[in-house]
Enzyme design. Structure first.
Site, PDB file in Angstrom:
ATOM      1  N   LYS A  22      30.726  71.699  18.041  1.00 34.09           N
ATOM      2  CA  LYS A  22      31.254  71.916  16.688  1.00 34.09           C
ATOM      3  C   LYS A  22      30.197  71.561  15.635  1.00 34.09           C
ATOM      4  O   LYS A  22      29.973  72.310  14.690  1.00 34.09           O
ATOM      5  CB  LYS A  22      32.500  71.040  16.473  1.00 34.09           C
ATOM      6  CG  LYS A  22      32.950  70.975  15.029  1.00 34.09           C
ATOM      7  CD  LYS A  22      34.103  70.022  14.815  1.00 34.09           C
ATOM      8  CE  LYS A  22      33.695  68.597  14.589  1.00 34.09           C
ATOM      9  NZ  LYS A  22      33.390  68.213  13.213  1.00 34.09           N
ATOM     10  N   ASN A  23      29.554  70.401  15.816  1.00 31.97           N
ATOM     11  CA  ASN A  23      28.628  69.931  14.780  1.00 31.97           C
ATOM     12  C   ASN A  23      27.327  70.723  14.725  1.00 31.97           C
ATOM     13  O   ASN A  23      26.540  70.559  13.801  1.00 31.97           O
ATOM     14  CB  ASN A  23      28.319  68.437  14.966  1.00 31.97           C
ATOM     15  CG  ASN A  23      29.485  67.573  14.512  1.00 31.97           C
ATOM     16  OD1 ASN A  23      30.465  68.077  13.962  1.00 31.97           O
ATOM     17  ND2 ASN A  23      29.381  66.272  14.740  1.00 31.97           N
ATOM     18  N   ASP A 133      24.801  61.811  -2.137  1.00 34.17           N
ATOM     19  CA  ASP A 133      23.662  61.585  -3.032  1.00 34.17           C
ATOM     20  C   ASP A 133      22.331  62.048  -2.438  1.00 34.17           C
ATOM     21  O   ASP A 133      21.477  62.579  -3.157  1.00 34.17           O
ATOM     22  CB  ASP A 133      23.590  60.098  -3.436  1.00 34.17           C
ATOM     23  CG  ASP A 133      23.598  59.160  -2.235  1.00 34.17           C
ATOM     24  OD1 ASP A 133      24.314  59.458  -1.254  1.00 34.17           O
ATOM     25  OD2 ASP A 133      22.885  58.138  -2.268  1.00 34.17           O
ATOM     26  N   LEU A 134      22.160  61.903  -1.122  1.00 31.53           N
ATOM     27  CA  LEU A 134      20.871  62.306  -0.531  1.00 31.53           C
ATOM     28  C   LEU A 134      20.694  63.828  -0.586  1.00 31.53           C
ATOM     29  O   LEU A 134      19.589  64.321  -0.807  1.00 31.53           O
ATOM     30  CB  LEU A 134      20.767  61.834   0.925  1.00 31.53           C
ATOM     31  CG  LEU A 134      20.864  60.334   1.182  1.00 31.53           C
ATOM     32  CD1 LEU A 134      20.619  60.030   2.652  1.00 31.53           C
ATOM     33  CD2 LEU A 134      19.873  59.569   0.319  1.00 31.53           C
ATOM     34  N   ILE A 337      26.934  53.033  11.333  1.00 31.15           N
ATOM     35  CA  ILE A 337      26.759  54.289  10.582  1.00 31.15           C
ATOM     36  C   ILE A 337      27.827  54.433   9.482  1.00 31.15           C
ATOM     37  O   ILE A 337      27.526  54.808   8.360  1.00 31.15           O
ATOM     38  CB  ILE A 337      26.823  55.525  11.510  1.00 31.15           C
ATOM     39  CG1 ILE A 337      25.876  55.364  12.700  1.00 31.15           C
ATOM     40  CG2 ILE A 337      26.530  56.813  10.735  1.00 31.15           C
ATOM     41  CD1 ILE A 337      24.404  55.414  12.406  1.00 31.15           C
TER      42      ILE A 337
HETATM   43  C1  UD1 Z   1      27.515  64.137  10.803  1.00 29.30           C
HETATM   44  C2  UD1 Z   1      28.544  64.592  11.808  1.00 29.30           C
HETATM   45  C3  UD1 Z   1      29.534  63.460  12.090  1.00 29.30           C
HETATM   46  C4  UD1 Z   1      28.780  62.214  12.549  1.00 29.30           C
HETATM   47  C5  UD1 Z   1      27.675  61.854  11.553  1.00 29.30           C
HETATM   48  C6  UD1 Z   1      26.785  60.711  12.030  1.00 29.30           C
HETATM   49  C7  UD1 Z   1      28.764  66.956  11.375  1.00 29.30           C
HETATM   50  C8  UD1 Z   1      29.588  68.072  10.877  1.00 29.30           C
HETATM   51  N1  UD1 Z   1      29.260  65.740  11.252  1.00 29.30           N
HETATM   52  O1  UD1 Z   1      28.211  63.805   9.603  1.00 29.30           O
HETATM   53  O2  UD1 Z   1      30.421  63.893  13.116  1.00 29.30           O
HETATM   54  O3  UD1 Z   1      29.677  61.122  12.628  1.00 29.30           O
HETATM   55  O4  UD1 Z   1      26.826  62.996  11.318  1.00 29.30           O
HETATM   56  O5  UD1 Z   1      26.228  61.015  13.263  1.00 29.30           O
HETATM   57  O6  UD1 Z   1      27.694  67.165  11.925  1.00 29.30           O
HETATM   58  N2  UD1 Z   1      25.357  59.131   3.490  1.00 29.30           N
HETATM   59  C9  UD1 Z   1      25.091  58.758   2.204  1.00 29.30           C
HETATM   60  N3  UD1 Z   1      24.647  59.703   1.326  1.00 29.30           N
HETATM   61  C10 UD1 Z   1      24.435  61.000   1.691  1.00 29.30           C
HETATM   62  C11 UD1 Z   1      24.715  61.374   3.032  1.00 29.30           C
HETATM   63  C12 UD1 Z   1      25.162  60.417   3.910  1.00 29.30           C
HETATM   64  O7  UD1 Z   1      25.264  57.596   1.825  1.00 29.30           O
HETATM   65  O8  UD1 Z   1      24.044  61.825   0.856  1.00 29.30           O
HETATM   66  C13 UD1 Z   1      25.828  58.105   4.465  1.00 29.30           C
HETATM   67  C14 UD1 Z   1      27.203  58.388   5.021  1.00 29.30           C
HETATM   68  O9  UD1 Z   1      28.210  57.889   4.182  1.00 29.30           O
HETATM   69  C15 UD1 Z   1      27.143  57.661   6.360  1.00 29.30           C
HETATM   70  C16 UD1 Z   1      25.683  57.850   6.782  1.00 29.30           C
HETATM   71  O10 UD1 Z   1      24.970  58.164   5.598  1.00 29.30           O
HETATM   72  O11 UD1 Z   1      27.411  56.305   6.174  1.00 29.30           O
HETATM   73  C17 UD1 Z   1      25.441  58.938   7.824  1.00 29.30           C
HETATM   74  O12 UD1 Z   1      26.025  60.130   7.359  1.00 29.30           O
HETATM   75  P1  UD1 Z   1      25.528  61.578   7.806  1.00 29.30           P
HETATM   76  O13 UD1 Z   1      24.516  61.429   8.901  1.00 29.30           O
HETATM   77  O14 UD1 Z   1      25.119  62.336   6.599  1.00 29.30           O
HETATM   78  O15 UD1 Z   1      26.835  62.179   8.411  1.00 29.30           O
HETATM   79  P2  UD1 Z   1      27.432  63.635   8.228  1.00 29.30           P
HETATM   80  O16 UD1 Z   1      26.328  64.639   8.178  1.00 29.30           O
HETATM   81  O17 UD1 Z   1      28.447  63.636   7.168  1.00 29.30           O
END
Ligand code: UD1
Length: 428
Positions: A22-23, A133-134, A337
């Site tokens: 899915k991801n 934000d990233l 995470i």
């Molecule tokens: C993806 C996966 C999810 C998985 C996660 C971590 C998909 C569709 N989903 O989610 O199943 O649990 O990776 O392996 O692929 N964060 C920020 N700012 C940002 C982006 C992220 O603070 O702009 C934080 C998030 O809140 C979290 C951490 O970074 O605490 C990791 O998030 P991220 O790796 O971006 O997860 P997703 O891509 O949402």
């Protein structure tokens, strides 16, 4: 609302076919926005998240055709042909985006191709604050003006995107994917430092390369993207779902028995295999996938900390916790995470588990057995942990709010009942 009832105690024996990830499928579908030629994706799982993203893409003007999967796959998976010959709208509305965080990925490709987009801030699983934000800082560094208004991100890059050096302060899967896709059509070179290296990112890179993107550093923390003027269509097969693979590994470990997981690969769950072997579960790579068995012998508690790939995935943390509830001894499970990702713990406690939460760590003291109970699914991975617990428990477990499960696990009742589990869905 549908419920799933599991009567525990049956050993699992046979084969389970693993679906496409899915991801990986979600960002790959979004990549179709980058070209006016068709992108064909095979082995896309049939899930509500996929259907919902399809709806968002259709609203942007992507024509989507479903084609049957190759013979032999039964009702698992399908092929999607996505064709964004023109972009009809650059707006992704709240009603659709709020249901799934991954839909925010459309912003990068839309700004890259159309120089602007209006995308609702996302929703998704209730696992703590999950900002974007990233994603936004990266787009700004590439020449986008960002305005936040009424829950929407309005992004404008009238002169188009340009390359930039972007260093992520911590690893983000979604931000890496969004900026990778945007950079593929930007002017000049983009360097993404401290990029995610999850297999789903590598799968996306391979598909973008087949579409004509120029990307180096695949599988490393530094990705370099030389932007091109246009991308072309391609055909790509989605990689196997490592989270579904790990989930069934833990289900078999919890229930006992011997199951071969097919159409998957041991290297996708490298962080999981030694851990479960240490616990006393047998895992052997086979020509088709992985064989998992636990016949009679008890297993012991293990300590684990979730980390970005290649570490232990946060998306398997709840399932491991369910397994550890009946291990010999104490397990310490630390989540780094996401905040607030222990919502399954009180539900497991309702089934007789002994779990104490100390900040980011769940201390699980193994008990002799769990007892079936009515429980509530709170997010996608938490819901499947309750099914794993139910398979090992005495008596009947009813998992409520299973719509979470349908977002991420293709035909789970069919797959589990085919190997001997007593599991059924009640509509309602
Ligand atoms: C993806 C996966 C999810 C998985 C996660 C971590 C998909 C569709 N989903 O989610 O199943 O649990 O990776 O392996 O692929 N964060 C920020 N700012 C940002 C982006 C992220 O603070 O702009 C934080 C998030 O809140 C979290 C951490 O970074 O605490 C990791 O998030 P991220 O790796 O971006 O997860 P997703 O891509 O949402």
């Amino acid at each position: 609302m549908d419920r799933i009832q599991v009567r525990g105690g049956n050993r699992l024996n046979g084969q389970i076919r693993i679906s496409g990830a899915k991801n990986a499928a979600l960002p790959l579908m979004v990549a179709s926005l980058l070209t006016d030629e068709p992108l064909t994706l095979a082995s896309v799982p049939r899930l509500t998240d996929i259907a919902q993203l399809g709806e968002i893409l259709a609203g942007l003007g992507v024509q989507i055709e479903q084609q049957p999967q190759a013979t032999g796959s039964g009702s698992i998976g399908h092929t999607l042909k996505l064709h964004a010959s023109t972009i009809a709208s650059t707006e992704a509305p709240y009603d659709l985006v709020r249901k799934m965080r991954a839909s925010f990925l459309v912003i990068g490709p839309l700004v890259a191709r159309c120089h602007g987009a209006k995308v609702s801030l996302p929703g998704g699983c209730a696992i703590g604050t999950r900002p974007v934000d990233l994603h936004l800082k990266g787009l700004e560094a590439m020449g986008t003006e960002i305005e936040l208004s009424d829950g929407y991100v309005i992004a404008r890059a009238p002169k188009g995107l340009h390359g930039a050096r972007i260093s992520f302060p911590f690893v983000s899967v979604g931000a890496t994917e969004n900026l990778l896709m945007a950079a593929a059509l930007a002017r000049g070179t983009t360097v993404l430092e401290n990029a995610a290296t999850e297999p789903e990112i590598t799968d996306l890179v391979h598909c973008l390369q087949a579409m004509g993107a120029r990307i180096t550093g695949t599988g490393t923390r530094t990705l370099t993207i030389e932007g091109v003027d246009r991308l072309k269509g391609a055909s790509h097969t989605v990689l196997p779902d490592r989270i579904e693979t790990g989930t069934y590994v833990m289900a078999v470990a919890a229930a006992g028995g011997e199951v071969e997981l097919t159409e998957t690969r041991a290297d996708l769950i490298e962080a999981v295999i030694p851990l479960l072997r240490d616990a006393g579960v047998s895992i052997i790579p086979t020509a088709k996938g992985i064989k998992v068995s636990r016949n009679g012998a008890h297993y012991t508690g293990v300590d684990v900390t979730t980390e970005p790939y290649p570490g232990f995935p946060t998306d398997l943390q709840a399932q491991l916790m369910a397994l550890m509830c009946t291990a010999n001894g104490v397990s310490r499970i630390t989540e780094t995470i996401f905040e607030n990702r222990f919502m399954h713990a009180p539900e497991l406690t309702r089934m007789g588990a002994d779990i104490t939460i100390e900040h980011q760590t769940a201390v699980v003291r193994g008990v002799e057995r769990l007892r079936g109970a009515p429980v509530m699914a709170t997010d996608l991975r938490a819901s499947v942990s309750l099914i794993i617990a139910g398979l090992a428990a005495e008596g009947e477990t009813t998992v409520n709010r299973v719509y979470h499960l349908d977002r991420g696990f293709e035909r789970i009742e069919e797959k589990l009942s085919a190997v001997g589990a007593d599991i059924r869905r009640t509509k309602g």
